[in-house]
Design a protein around this motif. Structure first.
Motif, short mmCIF file in Angstrom:
data_model
loop_
_atom_site.label_atom_id
_atom_site.label_comp_id
_atom_site.label_asym_id
_atom_site.label_seq_id
_atom_site.Cartn_x
_atom_site.Cartn_y
_atom_site.Cartn_z
N VAL A 39 2.18 -2.96 0.85
CA VAL A 39 3.28 -3.92 0.75
C VAL A 39 2.80 -5.34 0.44
O VAL A 39 3.60 -6.27 0.45
N GLY A 40 1.56 -5.53 0.13
CA GLY A 40 1.03 -6.87 -0.04
C GLY A 40 1.02 -7.39 -1.47
O GLY A 40 0.73 -8.55 -1.70
N GLY A 41 1.35 -6.56 -2.45
CA GLY A 41 1.27 -6.97 -3.84
C GLY A 41 2.55 -7.63 -4.34
O GLY A 41 3.54 -7.76 -3.63
N VAL A 42 2.50 -8.05 -5.60
CA VAL A 42 3.64 -8.73 -6.21
C VAL A 42 4.80 -7.77 -6.45
O VAL A 42 5.96 -8.08 -6.16
N GLU A 43 4.52 -6.58 -6.97
CA GLU A 43 5.58 -5.62 -7.29
C GLU A 43 5.79 -4.58 -6.20
O GLU A 43 6.51 -3.61 -6.40
#
Length: 87
Positions: A39-43
């Motif tokens: 859940v840490g990315g941009v998308e």
């Protein structure tokens, strides 16, 4: 009671269901803990708790498949041992 599906399909479904339950449960736990890799990315999804709830619904569906296919497999075992009840 007679089996609805064939023996090979029943046992294949049982094995696939076990693997799916293990893998999806692991993913659901990681989403519930908001693991940064998921859940840490941009998308990536922002709310890991909602994703985890959806994944756990899929786990329950696979548990239903596991029960159904396992019973079908056991019916085939009973039938192959000539223990089937004929009405």
């Amino acid at each position: 009671m007679k089996p609805v599906v064939g023996a090979m399909q029943a046992w294949s479904c049982t094995v696939i269901s076990v693997f799916a339950i293990v893998i999806l449960s692991t993913l659901g736990l990681l989403f519930r803990k908001n693991h940064p890799e998921l859940v840490g990315g941009v998308e990536d999804p922002e709310n890991g708790e909602e994703v985890a709830a959806t994944v756990f619904i899929a786990v329950m569906i696979y548990a239903g498949f596991l029960v159904f296919c396992g019973i079908q497999g056991l019916l085939h075992v009973r039938e192959s041992r000539r223990g089937a009840i004929a009405l």
